[in-house]
Design a protein around this motif. Structure first.
Motif, mmCIF file in Angstrom:
data_model
loop_
_atom_site.group_PDB
_atom_site.id
_atom_site.type_symbol
_atom_site.label_atom_id
_atom_site.label_comp_id
_atom_site.label_asym_id
_atom_site.label_seq_id
_atom_site.Cartn_x
_atom_site.Cartn_y
_atom_site.Cartn_z
ATOM 1 N N LEU C 113 0.825 -1.209 0.000
ATOM 2 C CA LEU C 113 0.000 0.000 0.000
ATOM 3 C C LEU C 113 0.860 1.261 0.000
ATOM 4 N N LEU C 114 1.869 1.272 0.850
ATOM 5 C CA LEU C 114 2.563 2.537 1.105
ATOM 6 C C LEU C 114 3.848 2.721 0.318
ATOM 7 N N ASP C 115 4.545 1.622 0.068
ATOM 8 C CA ASP C 115 5.881 1.776 -0.492
ATOM 9 C C ASP C 115 5.915 2.550 -1.809
ATOM 10 N N PRO C 116 5.027 2.232 -2.770
ATOM 11 C CA PRO C 116 5.105 2.982 -4.036
ATOM 12 C C PRO C 116 4.945 4.482 -3.816
ATOM 13 N N THR D 9 7.069 -14.643 -1.252
ATOM 14 C CA THR D 9 6.108 -14.162 -0.262
ATOM 15 C C THR D 9 5.443 -15.343 0.408
ATOM 16 N N GLY D 10 4.787 -15.035 1.458
ATOM 17 C CA GLY D 10 3.995 -16.073 2.119
ATOM 18 C C GLY D 10 4.841 -17.027 2.925
ATOM 19 N N GLU D 11 6.137 -16.824 2.990
ATOM 20 C CA GLU D 11 6.947 -17.689 3.829
ATOM 21 C C GLU D 11 7.529 -16.872 4.968
ATOM 22 N N GLY D 12 7.988 -17.575 5.961
ATOM 23 C CA GLY D 12 8.625 -16.877 7.065
ATOM 24 C C GLY D 12 7.618 -16.334 8.060
ATOM 25 N N GLY D 13 6.365 -16.449 7.756
ATOM 26 C CA GLY D 13 5.323 -16.160 8.737
ATOM 27 C C GLY D 13 5.170 -14.701 9.083
ATOM 28 N N LEU D 14 5.945 -13.826 8.487
ATOM 29 C CA LEU D 14 5.838 -12.427 8.864
ATOM 30 C C LEU D 14 5.207 -11.613 7.746
ATOM 31 N N ASP D 15 4.612 -12.311 6.781
ATOM 32 C CA ASP D 15 4.132 -11.629 5.606
ATOM 33 C C ASP D 15 2.649 -11.908 5.441
ATOM 34 N N LEU D 16 1.872 -10.855 5.461
ATOM 35 C CA LEU D 16 0.434 -11.056 5.375
ATOM 36 C C LEU D 16 -0.059 -11.171 3.946
ATOM 37 N N ALA D 17 0.800 -10.795 2.976
ATOM 38 C CA ALA D 17 0.344 -10.783 1.593
ATOM 39 C C ALA D 17 -0.140 -12.159 1.171
ATOM 40 N N GLY D 18 0.406 -13.190 1.801
ATOM 41 C CA GLY D 18 0.013 -14.546 1.462
ATOM 42 C C GLY D 18 -1.461 -14.804 1.689
ATOM 43 N N ALA D 19 -2.103 -13.950 2.466
ATOM 44 C CA ALA D 19 -3.510 -14.155 2.779
ATOM 45 C C ALA D 19 -4.400 -13.790 1.592
ATOM 46 N N PHE D 20 -3.861 -13.103 0.596
ATOM 47 C CA PHE D 20 -4.666 -12.673 -0.537
ATOM 48 C C PHE D 20 -4.539 -13.674 -1.681
ATOM 49 N N PRO D 21 -5.628 -13.837 -2.435
ATOM 50 C CA PRO D 21 -5.559 -14.784 -3.539
ATOM 51 C C PRO D 21 -4.676 -14.229 -4.654
ATOM 52 N N ASP D 22 -3.782 -15.065 -5.143
ATOM 53 C CA ASP D 22 -2.907 -14.710 -6.258
ATOM 54 C C ASP D 22 -2.354 -13.292 -6.102
ATOM 55 N N ASP D 24 0.602 -11.856 -6.175
ATOM 56 C CA ASP D 24 1.703 -11.268 -6.928
ATOM 57 C C ASP D 24 1.243 -10.576 -8.194
ATOM 58 N N ARG D 25 0.123 -11.052 -8.710
ATOM 59 C CA ARG D 25 -0.312 -10.547 -9.997
ATOM 60 C C ARG D 25 -0.808 -9.106 -9.887
ATOM 61 N N PHE D 26 -1.577 -8.844 -8.877
ATOM 62 C CA PHE D 26 -2.240 -7.543 -8.819
ATOM 63 C C PHE D 26 -1.753 -6.667 -7.667
ATOM 64 N N ARG D 27 -0.742 -7.130 -6.961
ATOM 65 C CA ARG D 27 -0.392 -6.383 -5.762
ATOM 66 C C ARG D 27 0.122 -4.992 -6.061
ATOM 67 N N TRP D 28 0.689 -4.805 -7.249
ATOM 68 C CA TRP D 28 1.179 -3.455 -7.553
ATOM 69 C C TRP D 28 0.033 -2.467 -7.588
ATOM 70 N N LEU D 29 -1.182 -2.983 -7.874
ATOM 71 C CA LEU D 29 -2.337 -2.093 -7.898
ATOM 72 C C LEU D 29 -2.599 -1.498 -6.521
ATOM 73 N N LEU D 30 -2.259 -2.274 -5.490
ATOM 74 C CA LEU D 30 -2.452 -1.771 -4.123
ATOM 75 C C LEU D 30 -1.720 -0.457 -3.933
ATOM 76 N N GLY D 31 -0.591 -0.340 -4.608
ATOM 77 C CA GLY D 31 0.205 0.875 -4.473
ATOM 78 C C GLY D 31 -0.532 2.107 -4.950
ATOM 79 N N LEU D 32 -1.591 1.915 -5.726
ATOM 80 C CA LEU D 32 -2.324 3.069 -6.245
ATOM 81 C C LEU D 32 -3.434 3.521 -5.300
ATOM 82 N N VAL D 33 -3.741 2.665 -4.332
ATOM 83 C CA VAL D 33 -4.889 2.963 -3.464
ATOM 84 C C VAL D 33 -4.661 4.249 -2.670
ATOM 85 N N VAL D 34 -3.545 4.297 -1.952
ATOM 86 C CA VAL D 34 -3.296 5.459 -1.104
ATOM 87 C C VAL D 34 -3.146 6.741 -1.928
ATOM 88 N N PRO D 35 -2.344 6.724 -2.993
ATOM 89 C CA PRO D 35 -2.277 7.947 -3.805
ATOM 90 C C PRO D 35 -3.657 8.375 -4.318
#
Ligand SMILES: Nc1ncnc2c1ncn2[C@@H]1O[C@H](COP(=O)(O)OP(=O)(O)OP(=O)(O)O)[C@@H](O)[C@H]1O
Ligand SMILES: Nc1ncnc2c1ncn2[C@@H]1O[C@H](COP(=O)(O)OP(=O)(O)OP(=O)(O)O)[C@@H](O)[C@H]1O
Ligand SMILES: [Mg+2]
Ligand SMILES: [Mg+2]
Lengths: 268, 305, 269, 269, 268
Positions: C113-116, D9-22, D24-35
């Motif tokens: 969310l924030l990094d970009p 992603t999704g390994e090491g237990g400290l990453d919540l992104a693994g909770a979302f379906p697929d 890696d494909r659309f995660r860059w879109l998240l970067g547009l939410v806050v802006p």
């Protein structure tokens, strides 16, 4: 290599029905296949370990022993087949009560021996409690490192680091303890001491133990049952029951017989 | 810098010097040098201090500043001479909003006034305060760049602003209630066209060409105020009304030769420079005025028309 | 286990300092050699006329100017206010940087969310912020401190976030196997492992804070080293410009040494 | 052996992104939410009159201004020249940074001689360099590129120098025992081990290069994004100011992504 | 612990005068004391190893074995006493012809197995030469890692990493080869193979070898002479000559006797 030889007394079904066990075996692995890219580390591995049993795993270098332990501790998320602890899948929190001593020491470079051991203390324990302190100091003494409690990992020899890692694993007091070649860097005297120490802990706590080792003598002396993995990809080649009574003598005839059996299975 | 050509003459242009914009637009400076081996390079000055930096580093032979800025530079040892006045503007005044209750300079006592240190509006403020019997210590001078002074005034962060065109004209035209509560054309310090001493001495003919071009531009601009304002508007992205107000109402191009009026104004200001610590310890601003202003050089070209 | 060059010399075979007798004692003096040479060259360039005195004053002239200002007490006012602004700006920027760096380092979602956005903002020049900060925060001290904090924020954020993301997977596995829990694994493993990254970030942040001072002190400042420099430019006073550059260099280096000192104390394994 | 968050992603237990379906494909879109949210807030603040339009133009107004400049082709001139300056500045600054970083990282003597000076210089604000660069290098493109190079230099120098100084002692011992020799141990051990530091430095350098653009384009520029911004300030055109800030953010992020991409390709162990 | 027991046939003088040696022993350590801060790792250690001799070093964990090897390879600059290779002090370049296999694998994480092994190639060799490539591939095969030449260290098991480190050490072809527990993470079969492989290399190249190990059987099988270190600080407790002829059988009576002798000296 694809025809896994799993003797009848080792199949999950039979151990599941054995009189001394509860409903589920402490460790249940069925049809486990684990790939790293093109490398198949384990293929169709079946294994069941009863509550309170001491199992040793031997096998050639690279056959997947460490991988098997990693699956059981829940460190590997992607694999085929089933791996469960006390009937709960490792991916559903079954691995919570499992502790592991890694093949490498994996110590925190910035923490001294005492703090490193304290990392292993079980969840509820307050690490700053005097009782916890005493427990840690006890463990440090047990692994023969009294006097080094304040040293950092960079100031330890290889075998000393390994013993810190061992002490950390013992501090955890898990129901299931997995050990990956925990004595490989120790001299014989220290190794014997630590083996006996491990047996004491196992007996006192009634824990289930799986120990990976390359030392056939060690496997026979410690374990109720020795699982021989083989090949690459790793499969279960044989399972050797060690019939000797406990407490055992290192020179026990039954142990010698077991050693020979293991060595044969390993193809040495 | 053309490799073949032996020389470049660097001349600045600035939004506050409309004739320079005309010259650049029409290509008349280049025309003036057409028969020489010199090439004209234009460089934009965003303010007097930038123009002074170009002079100081020897990068621009000709640079346009406010009169006071030229004197400061000269006093501090920058070897420049002003043979030409590019305009007599009324580009600065004191601005406030009606609701501030400030109507005279005397009302400024204890108030916050935005000004850009070392620039014309700043000296305008000092002179205005002097007039009203106040000193700099009686008001709180807030040091802000010109555009930021404007927005602080709008925001209400300051009570008054020593404004500068075109920001001032824009404020007047686009904001109700903005008023220039103190105007005094005589306190503006003219637009000085400063030549490097070395340039004047070594290439007097080139210097004359520059002044000739300026004279041509001045004439045309005087004759075509609307078009000049358009050039100003398009060059500087100002709106046409702002540009017209700035150029047609607040710029006087009629006195290009440095003379006594300029000398007197600078003489009045010289003590302020020293008092405010705006010049070197040993500098002599009053004495520098003579070195700075050269009434002779341009007299021929300008006086002849 | 890797010993850093700073703490141990003469080992590892890649360090020539060991060739000098008792090098640790006087090696800091070596740092003065090149600057001293530069000052000599500078002096020569001015006295031989390569640069005219109105362009680049001779070193002594600069010292005189600074000394003159020090004598009247004026200098201390400038230095004190700038130090104060930098201090508060750094404290604020580093604190916020630690929060954002931690959150984005730990949570993939927060990072996505924030990094970009933050990555984009980090490239905005200090001067570009000035009009916006004026608009948002007015002309008080707050606006200046905030702008300096913006400068200090980004390196801390970046380094900590990637530092936490890069904590050795081996050690994270240890934390997982021993069920340390979120809080304890942060406290015992993740944060200590990320401390070197954090300190690198703070070092960078302090440096950028000094860079942002000039822009910050364009916001209605009447005092400060950055103001002094801008003033020197307006007044065509190269001695003041160079003097304030020297002040920046001096205090910048001083604050850098302080952070470096903390780093050597903290990261001693 | 530590896997970085970016590659797995999704390994090491400290990453919540693994909770979302697929994810890696659309995660860059998240970067547009806050802006996007920020733009909405911005718009609301202007239309509700919290900020007057002449102070902070509404988003659409900025887009219009940029679009207008793009339509006349004016924008591309600004963008192209700035990209060119940044490119050459970065190439130059990074190259020199690599040389100095290597030399000081390897030789304690060079480090003792140069580091204090460079550490001091790194804190000098970009604006402070402007008058000196004008004096030393004139008003040509060279001066601008050099000033940008100064910005790009320091992070590269700092990171590489400390990176080389911090190469695992264990591995240096391997190089020593196998008598790799100076050249080979640099090539096989020191440089590869320092590559992550170098890339962190380059990332920082590119960021600072963008920061130095505004100062560089105060040196007699008539084009460029930095010029556009200064011009917008002088002309009190907030739409131009904000527009150039957006351009800085956009191109800054783009160049940052490029460096990050290189890093992920190169540092893949 | 301060009275170091150095039997007559082990003192530098006597080996220096022995008929088969050149002027200087290959390795000569006299009165070596090494401190790390307060910790005394080694105290007054004397040791001489003849040219072409195979010496094993055993001793409890933390007694200074690794430290001894580090001194001999010139990695430790500060110590008391003398340590020389072929008569040249290790601090004066005597360590140049000495190669070492470290206790930890210490592989380059960014390089694949092939490149990691190539690191060990001796000075003059061009690493991009086809002959060098072949040599590296041979070594990889010798340690049983064919098929893994292109893998990175992160993709190897513990024992595989150790064998890469071993192959790197063998690639160096030093006059003096020091090995710090090189087989500790290997299963018995692989270990036996690698032991024999090491013997072959030693014989063919006529190198001087010092091997640190915790495996008494290994020490007896491989070495001409076994040095038993003891205590903390480490001192030479005993030196056991292994009289068995070569090539040896693992079950050779003489080896059994030597093993017993070593074990006794270790106090097991
Ligand atoms: N860098 C160091 N700093 C401080 N103490 C050290 C350092 N290296 C080793 N020591 C100490 O020196 C002693 C000997 O260490 P060394 O590594 O030589 O033991 P070792 O015989 O190889 O043991 P192991 O069989 O466990 O590898 C130990 O007590 C250790 O704590
Ligand atoms: N992260 C990884 N990526 C790719 N391959 C891996 C990875 N981890 C292990 N492997 C491969 O999986 C196989 C089994 O590895 P594992 O570590 O389980 O062996 P092991 O039985 O523990 O061997 P050792 O006795 O040498 O420790 C090996 O071929 C190894 O190359
Ligand atoms: Mg393993
Ligand atoms: Mg050791």
């Amino acid at each position: 290599m694809t025809d896994t030889s799993s003797p009848a007394d080792d199949s999950p079904e039979s151990t599941g029905d054995s009189p001394e066990s509860t409903d589920d075996p402490a460790l249940a692995v069925r049809g486990l296949t684990k790939r790293y890219g093109d490398t198949v580390a384990l293929e169709e591995v079946d294994l069941a370990v009863d509550d309170g049993e001491f199992v040793a795993v031997v096998g050639p270098s690279g056959c997947g022993k460490s991988t098997l332990l990693r699956v059981l501790t829940g460190l590997e998320e992607r694999f085929e087949g089933r791996a469960a602890v006390d009937g709960v899948d490792v991916r559903d929190g079954g691995s919570d009560g499992v502790g592991m001593v890694f093949q490498e020491p994996r110590l925190l470079a910035w923490a001294d021996v005492r703090e490193n051991v304290a990392i292993g203390l079980p969840g509820g324990v307050d690490r700053d409690d005097p009782a916890a302190h005493d427990r840690v100091d006890d463990l440090i003494e047990t692994v023969g490192l009294d006097g080094f409690a304040g040293h950092r990992p960079g100031e330890l020899s290889g075998g000393m680091a390994q013993r810190v890692s061992l002490a950390r694993g013992l501090a955890y007091e898990p129901e299931v303890l997995l050990l990956d070649e925990p004595f490989s860097a120790l001299d014989q005297l220290t190794k014997y001491e630590q083996q006996d120490n491990l047996l004491d802990v196992w007996r006192e706590r009634g824990a289930t133990v799986a120990l990976v080792t390359h030392d056939v003598e060690e496997a026979a002396y410690l374990a109720d049952r020795v699982v021989v993995l083989g090949g690459q990809p790793g499969t279960v080649e044989a399972v050797v029951n060690v019939e000797a009574d406990r407490p055992r003598e290192r020179t026990d005839k039954a142990l010698l017989a077991a050693r020979r059996e293991i060595t044969d299975a390993l193809g040495v | 810098v053309g490799g073949g050509s032996s020389r470049t003459v660097t001349v600045d242009y600035a939004y506050y010097n409309p004739v320079s914009l005309v010259l650049r637009e029409k290509g008349w400076m280049a025309e003036a040098f057409a028969d020489t081996d010199a090439e004209i390079e234009w460089v934009l000055s965003l303010g007097s201090n930038q123009a002074n930096e170009y002079s100081q580093s020897g990068e621009a032979e000709v640079a346009s500043t406010a009169g006071i800025a030229a004197l400061m530079a000269r006093s501090n040892g920058v070897p420049i001479t002003t043979p030409y006045i590019y305009s007599e503007p009324e580009w600065t005044a004191l601005v406030t909003f009606e609701e501030s209750g400030i109507e005279t300079v005397a009302d400024l006592e204890g108030k916050r006034v935005a000004a850009t240190r070392g620039t014309d509006p700043y000296f305008f403020l000092l002179q205005a305060l002097d007039d009203a019997g106040l000193s700099e210590d009686d008001v709180e001078v807030v040091h802000l760049q010109h555009p930021e002074g404007q927005s602080s005034l709008v925001q209400g962060d300051v009570d008054a602003w020593a404004g500068l065109d075109p920001h001032m004209a824009e404020l007047e035209l686009e904001h109700d209630g903005a008023e220039l509560f103190f105007r005094e054309p005589a306190y503006n310090t003219y637009g000085f066209l400063n030549f490097l001493d070395g340039f004047l001495a070594d290439h007097p003919e080139d210097a004359r060409r520059v002044i000739d071009a300026y004279e041509r531009g001045r004439e045309w601009a005087t004759d075509n105020p609307e078009e000049t304002a358009s050039i100003l508007a398009s060059e500087s992205d100002m709106s046409q009304p702002v540009a017209e107000r700035v150029f047609t109402q607040r710029n006087d191009l009629s006195g290009p030769v440095p003379g006594d009026a300029h000398r007197d104004l600078l003489s009045d200001l010289a003590p302020i420079l020293e008092r405010e610590g705006l010049v070197n310890e040993g500098a002599d601003p009053a004495g520098s005025i003579g070195d700075l202003l050269d009434s002779e050089f341009a007299a021929g070209a300008a006086g002849g028309e | 286990m890797a010993t850093t060059r700073e703490t141990e010399t003469g080992e590892g075979g890649l360090d020539l300092a060991g060739a000098f007798p008792d090098p640790d004692r006087f090696r800091w003096l070596l740092g003065l050699v090149v600057p001293a040479l530069l000052v000599v060259v500078w002096h020569l360039l001015v006295v031989t006329g390569v640069f005219a005195a109105h362009q680049l004053p001779e070193p002594l002239r600069v010292v005189e100017t600074l000394y003159g200002m020090a004598a009247t007490g004026e200098l201390w006012g400038h230095v004190a206010i700038t130090l104060q602004r930098v201090f508060f700006g750094v404290v604020l920027g580093v604190s916020v940087g630690i929060v954002f760096g931690t959150v984005t380092g730990l949570y993939g979602l927060a990072n996505d969310l924030l990094d970009p956005l933050l990555q984009s903002l980090k490239n905005i020049p200090s001067l570009a912020w000035v009009p916006l900060f004026l608009l948002w925060f007015g002309i008080g001290e707050g606006a200046k401190v905030l702008l300096i904090a913006v400068g200090a924020f980004f390196p801390v954020y970046l380094n900590l976030s990637t530092g936490i993301g890069n904590v050795s997977e081996d050690l994270l596995e240890v934390a997982e196997v021993y069920d340390l829990g979120r809080f304890e694994s942060l406290r015992r493993v993740v944060f200590p492992a990320a401390v070197p990254s954090l300190l690198v970030g703070i070092r960078g942040g302090v440096g950028l804070a000094w860079m942002f001072v000039v822009a910050a002190e364009l916001i209605a400042a009447g005092q400060g080293i950055g103001f002094l420099m801008s003033d020197g430019r307006v007044l065509a006073r190269p001695d003041i410009i160079v003097g304030s550059i020297l002040l920046f260099a001096f205090f910048g280096n001083l604050s850098d040494l302080a952070v470096k000192g903390v780093k050597q104390r903290v990261v001693d394994w």
